[in-house]
Design a protein around this motif. Structure first.
Motif, mmCIF file in Angstrom:
data_model
loop_
_atom_site.group_PDB
_atom_site.id
_atom_site.type_symbol
_atom_site.label_atom_id
_atom_site.label_comp_id
_atom_site.label_asym_id
_atom_site.label_seq_id
_atom_site.Cartn_x
_atom_site.Cartn_y
_atom_site.Cartn_z
ATOM 1 N N SER A 187 20.592 -8.028 -0.135
ATOM 2 C CA SER A 187 19.206 -8.602 0.369
ATOM 3 C C SER A 187 18.025 -9.868 -0.788
ATOM 4 N N LEU A 188 16.957 -9.401 0.108
ATOM 5 C CA LEU A 188 16.738 -10.688 -0.719
ATOM 6 C C LEU A 188 16.535 -10.026 -2.354
ATOM 7 N N GLY A 189 15.749 -8.839 -2.102
ATOM 8 C CA GLY A 189 15.464 -8.322 -3.865
ATOM 9 C C GLY A 189 17.276 -8.496 -4.564
ATOM 10 N N GLN A 190 18.053 -7.977 -3.985
ATOM 11 C CA GLN A 190 18.571 -8.098 -4.607
ATOM 12 C C GLN A 190 19.500 -9.289 -5.245
ATOM 13 N N ARG A 191 19.433 -9.799 -4.117
ATOM 14 C CA ARG A 191 19.814 -11.579 -4.281
ATOM 15 C C ARG A 191 18.920 -12.086 -6.015
ATOM 16 N N VAL A 192 17.196 -11.670 -5.618
ATOM 17 C CA VAL A 192 16.920 -12.496 -6.705
ATOM 18 C C VAL A 192 17.149 -11.612 -7.922
ATOM 19 N N ALA A 193 17.133 -10.450 -8.111
ATOM 20 C CA ALA A 193 17.485 -9.866 -9.125
ATOM 21 C C ALA A 193 18.810 -10.271 -10.033
ATOM 22 N N THR A 194 19.915 -10.720 -9.620
ATOM 23 C CA THR A 194 21.727 -10.988 -8.979
ATOM 24 C C THR A 194 20.919 -12.399 -9.981
ATOM 25 N N ALA A 195 20.607 -13.725 -9.291
ATOM 26 C CA ALA A 195 20.092 -14.573 -9.943
ATOM 27 C C ALA A 195 18.926 -14.666 -11.173
ATOM 28 N N GLY A 196 18.406 -13.118 -11.263
ATOM 29 C CA GLY A 196 17.961 -13.198 -12.869
ATOM 30 C C GLY A 196 18.736 -12.984 -13.531
ATOM 31 N N ALA A 197 19.815 -11.914 -13.500
ATOM 32 C CA ALA A 197 20.452 -11.247 -14.192
ATOM 33 C C ALA A 197 21.982 -12.325 -14.943
ATOM 34 N N LEU A 198 21.933 -13.352 -13.889
ATOM 35 C CA LEU A 198 22.925 -14.482 -14.222
ATOM 36 C C LEU A 198 22.163 -15.043 -15.486
ATOM 37 N N LEU A 199 20.765 -15.809 -14.782
ATOM 38 C CA LEU A 199 20.507 -16.831 -15.559
ATOM 39 C C LEU A 199 20.306 -16.319 -17.319
ATOM 40 N N ALA A 200 19.254 -15.425 -17.283
ATOM 41 C CA ALA A 200 19.343 -14.508 -18.229
ATOM 42 C C ALA A 200 20.763 -14.683 -19.121
ATOM 43 N N SER A 201 21.464 -14.190 -18.206
ATOM 44 C CA SER A 201 23.133 -14.382 -19.048
ATOM 45 C C SER A 201 23.300 -15.090 -19.759
ATOM 46 N N LEU A 202 23.359 -16.445 -18.756
ATOM 47 C CA LEU A 202 23.682 -17.652 -19.119
ATOM 48 C C LEU A 202 22.661 -18.178 -20.268
ATOM 49 N N MET A 203 21.027 -18.459 -20.684
ATOM 50 C CA MET A 203 20.716 -17.827 -21.353
ATOM 51 C C MET A 203 20.978 -17.838 -22.905
ATOM 52 N N ALA A 204 21.361 -16.468 -22.479
ATOM 53 C CA ALA A 204 21.014 -15.421 -23.786
ATOM 54 C C ALA A 204 22.529 -16.034 -24.623
ATOM 55 N N LEU A 205 23.926 -15.686 -24.254
ATOM 56 C CA LEU A 205 25.087 -15.859 -24.678
ATOM 57 C C LEU A 205 25.056 -16.636 -24.951
ATOM 58 N N PRO A 206 24.932 -18.275 -25.180
ATOM 59 C CA PRO A 206 25.217 -19.406 -25.788
ATOM 60 C C PRO A 206 23.922 -18.800 -27.120
ATOM 61 N N ALA A 207 22.680 -18.683 -27.293
ATOM 62 C CA ALA A 207 21.902 -18.784 -28.514
ATOM 63 C C ALA A 207 22.454 -17.667 -29.221
ATOM 64 N N ILE A 208 23.041 -16.378 -28.614
ATOM 65 C CA ILE A 208 23.558 -14.859 -29.800
ATOM 66 C C ILE A 208 24.568 -15.833 -29.878
ATOM 67 N N SER A 209 25.611 -16.768 -29.087
ATOM 68 C CA SER A 209 27.220 -17.337 -29.960
ATOM 69 C C SER A 209 26.275 -18.542 -31.256
ATOM 70 N N TYR A 210 25.505 -18.396 -31.022
ATOM 71 C CA TYR A 210 24.905 -19.576 -31.803
ATOM 72 C C TYR A 210 24.476 -19.024 -33.059
ATOM 73 N N MET A 211 23.682 -18.274 -32.927
ATOM 74 C CA MET A 211 23.118 -17.595 -34.267
ATOM 75 C C MET A 211 24.093 -16.559 -34.977
ATOM 76 N N LEU A 212 24.920 -15.967 -33.943
ATOM 77 C CA LEU A 212 26.030 -15.377 -35.157
ATOM 78 C C LEU A 212 26.625 -16.360 -35.848
ATOM 79 N N THR A 213 26.902 -17.583 -35.840
ATOM 80 C CA THR A 213 28.386 -18.578 -35.906
ATOM 81 C C THR A 213 26.759 -19.119 -37.190
#
Length: 631
Positions: free
Chosen positions: A6-32
């Motif tokens: 549904s529209l809500g599910q698509r928006v939630a999924t897009a938000g989850a993908l965007l959040a992860s694409l922003m967070a995972l590189p930042a987390i990896s950089y902070m760790l290293t």
């Protein structure tokens, strides 16, 4: 890939993908880079300052949260779309995001009260997620057991943080290595943490909620419960351990024993299962047991002055946390694809899916190889560290810990048997039911997350140094007597990774030969039928028959609940035989205890009449008894 929802599910999924694409590189950089961050938030609650922080231990646990959350959100668009699940999809999507947010809050919290509140939100979100199909009586029963176990664990956490607040004068976490208390209080705090957090991690015998919850939840929910939420228990144990400047030797010994027992019992019970998701649930107990044993080995090495063992144990445990967060969701996604295509969880009713679901078969095979600890996937690399640690103790002055090495080997062997059964019975052979015969491949929204997780599992096995670069800062921050860059085991891992490339070369040769075979003319004909003139799917091995040997060897752990029809008369009617493996601890101990508690609760509930004068009488009687006791 998002068109099914549904529209809500698509928006939630897009938000989850965007959040992860922003967070995972930042987390990896902070760790290293060794970066840290700390935030103070104003609130009006009487529990001291609301502090949030990012340190290496927090950051490494954030990686599986963001990774599996994004993968599961995309997977749900094909597995649980609004078009076929209009009533349950909106709350499922909401609580899926709430669960991920609560887990992130658990690991960034530096206030005991805030952590307990986040922990309860996490537990309740998990309950509503796993109870999506609440009309099924089995789901309702699993949800009840989960709630009881969660609240018992939360009660231990209340004891833990209340005692900590009494010892330090604040609900804020003490700085690493700054908590100086008596040995008796330290032991109480350790046991409270082990009970509260260990129940969420599924350490035996605190695992009673886990098999049913993971088996009955939707597959993408099972993936985040197993791949991420179980690790919150491990995080809590590690966080509490860091408070103390010195950890007694018996802490490490207890964790090693608890971990090895959980690993061995978990995988033995898994080998007898015929429910594909219940098998995966018990294998999660095995993997969390390996992680716990690694942490115990690290504490043992710290207490005995062995920096090598301290590094290998903790690095292996943290490495396996990352790896398990990849291959276990991959396997649950594969199980979901199979259920999506066949409509059943029973492996005995599957078979022959490889020709109809080639991509799901290949990706599930990758997850099975990884969880068995075989090269070239990441499970091998992290378990190799644990093997090095336990085997290395054979040359120490106290070689008792080396006895864990054959236990690890036995666990690995039974794991191979269990996953061979899962893959072979599910995907190979001939279909055993109409659902399997008419199965279909999963949509791209389900296959893409599986492909990403399989690719990361392969990268972690061939290039383990990439993952170790994320693990080493955490080992150094935990200050277990081992330097963060301890390089002794890295060289043999690199050599084994180079050797692990051989299967890739063999696979490339196979593809070339297969292509040549398809290009050349060929003839087909019947093979030897082993004496059967009309072979049928019923003569194949089933999950029950394949696991019969391990089930017979594990009779103290598993009992068989059977039901059979009566065959009588000259022309008997059709009869059937049913076999259901059941864990002895759950069937003989945990469930009778819960039924007894329910009986007592039902009696107490009779006291609630809803009449104010009766309640006033209760208060008067209580005060009268208290006055007599004071006199």
């Amino acid at each position: 890939m998002l068109r099914q929802g549904s529209l809500g599910q698509r928006v939630a999924t897009a938000g989850a993908l965007l959040a992860s694409l922003m967070a995972l590189p930042a987390i990896s950089y902070m760790l290293t880079a060794g970066l840290r961050a700390r935030y103070l938030i104003e609130w009006n609650l009487p529990f001291g300052s609301c502090e949030l922080a990012l340190d290496p231990l927090t950051l490494i646990f954030l990686i599986p949260i963001f990774l599996v959350f994004a993968a599961g959100s995309l997977y749900a668009c094909g597995y649980w779309p609004a078009s076929s699940k209009p009533a349950s999809e909106p709350p499922l999507t909401f609580f899926y995001g709430l669960l991920a947010a609560a887990m992130a809050m658990v690991v960034v919290s530096r206030n005991g009260a805030l952590l307990v509140m986040s922990w309860e939100v996490m537990a309740l979100s998990g309950y509503f997620l796993m109870s999506a199909e609440h009309t099924d009586p089995e789901v309702g029963k699993a949800g009840l057991v989960y709630l009881v176990a969660s609240h018992l664990g939360a009660a231990s956490l209340l004891v833990l943080f209340s005692l900590l607040a009494g010892a330090t004068g604040s609900f804020l976490f003490p700085a690493a290595g700054s908590l100086h208390v008596s040995s008796s209080l330290a032991a109480i705090l350790f046991f409270a943490a082990l009970l509260g957090f260990g129940s969420k991690a599924g350490i035996m015998p605190l695992h009673i909620w886990l098999p049913s919850a993971h088996a009955n939840a939707p597959s993408h929910v099972s993936a985040i419960l197993s791949g991420v939420m179980l690790k919150m228990g491990i995080y809590g144990i590690l966080r509490v351990i860091t408070f103390f400047p010195e950890r007694p030797l018996w802490w490490g010994e207890l964790l090693v024993v608890a971990g090895l027992v959980s690993a061995l019992m978990g995988i033995c019970i898994a080998s007898a299962q015929k429910d594909i998701k219940r098998l995966l649930a018990y294998s999660s107990i095995e993997n969390l047991g390996l992680i716990t044993a690694g942490i115990g080995a690290a504490l043992y090495g710290e207490a005995t002055g062995s920096s090598r063992l301290a590094y290998l144990g903790m690095a292996g445990a943290l490495f396996h946390i990352l790896n398990h967060g990849m291959f276990k969701p991959l396997l649950f996604f594969g199980a979901g694809s199979v259920m999506h295509a066949t409509g059943t969880r029973e492996m005995d009713r599957m078979g022959g899916l490889s020709s109809r679901m080639p991509w799901s078969t290949l990706l599930s095979l990758a997850g099975a190889v990884a969880i068995c600890g075989l090269p070239p996937f990441n499970g091998f690399a992290s378990e190799f560290l644990l093997y090095l640690g336990f085997f290395g103790e054979a040359r120490s002055s106290q070689p008792l810990l080396a006895l864990g090495a054959p236990v690890l080997a036995l666990v690995g062997g039974v794991a191979v048997i269990s996953l061979v059964k899962l893959f072979g019975i599910t995907f190979l052979g001939a279909p055993r039911s109409e659902g399997a015969a008419h199965s279909h491949e999963s949509p791209a929204s389900m296959l893409v997350p599986m492909g990403v997780l399989a690719g990361l599992s392969l990268v972690g096995g061939i290039f383990p140094q990439l993952f170790l670069s994320l693990v080493n800062p955490v080992v150094g921050a935990l200050a277990l007597g081992a330097p963060a860059g301890y390089a002794a085991p890295v060289r043999p891992i690199a050599l084994t990774a180079a050797g692990a490339a051989l299967p890739l070369l063999a696979g490339a040769i196979f593809l070339v030969l297969k292509r040549r075979e398809l290009a050349s003319p060929r003839a087909t004909g019947p093979t030897w039928g082993c004496g059967y003139l009309a072979p049928a799917p019923r003569i194949q091995y089933t999950a029950s028959s394949f696991g019969q040997l391990m089930g017979s060897l594990s009779t103290p752990l598993i009992r068989s609940r059977t039901s059979r029809g009566t065959v009588a008369g000259v022309a008997p009617v059709e009869a059937s035989f049913r076999y259901q493996p059941e864990e002895t601890l759950l069937g003989k101990v945990a469930m009778p205890a819960l039924r007894g508690a329910a009986t007592v609760s039902a009696f107490i509930r009779r006291l609630q009449h809803g009449e104010v004068q009766i309640y006033m009488l209760y208060i008067f009687a209580t005060l009268f008894v208290l006055l007599l006791s004071v006199r």
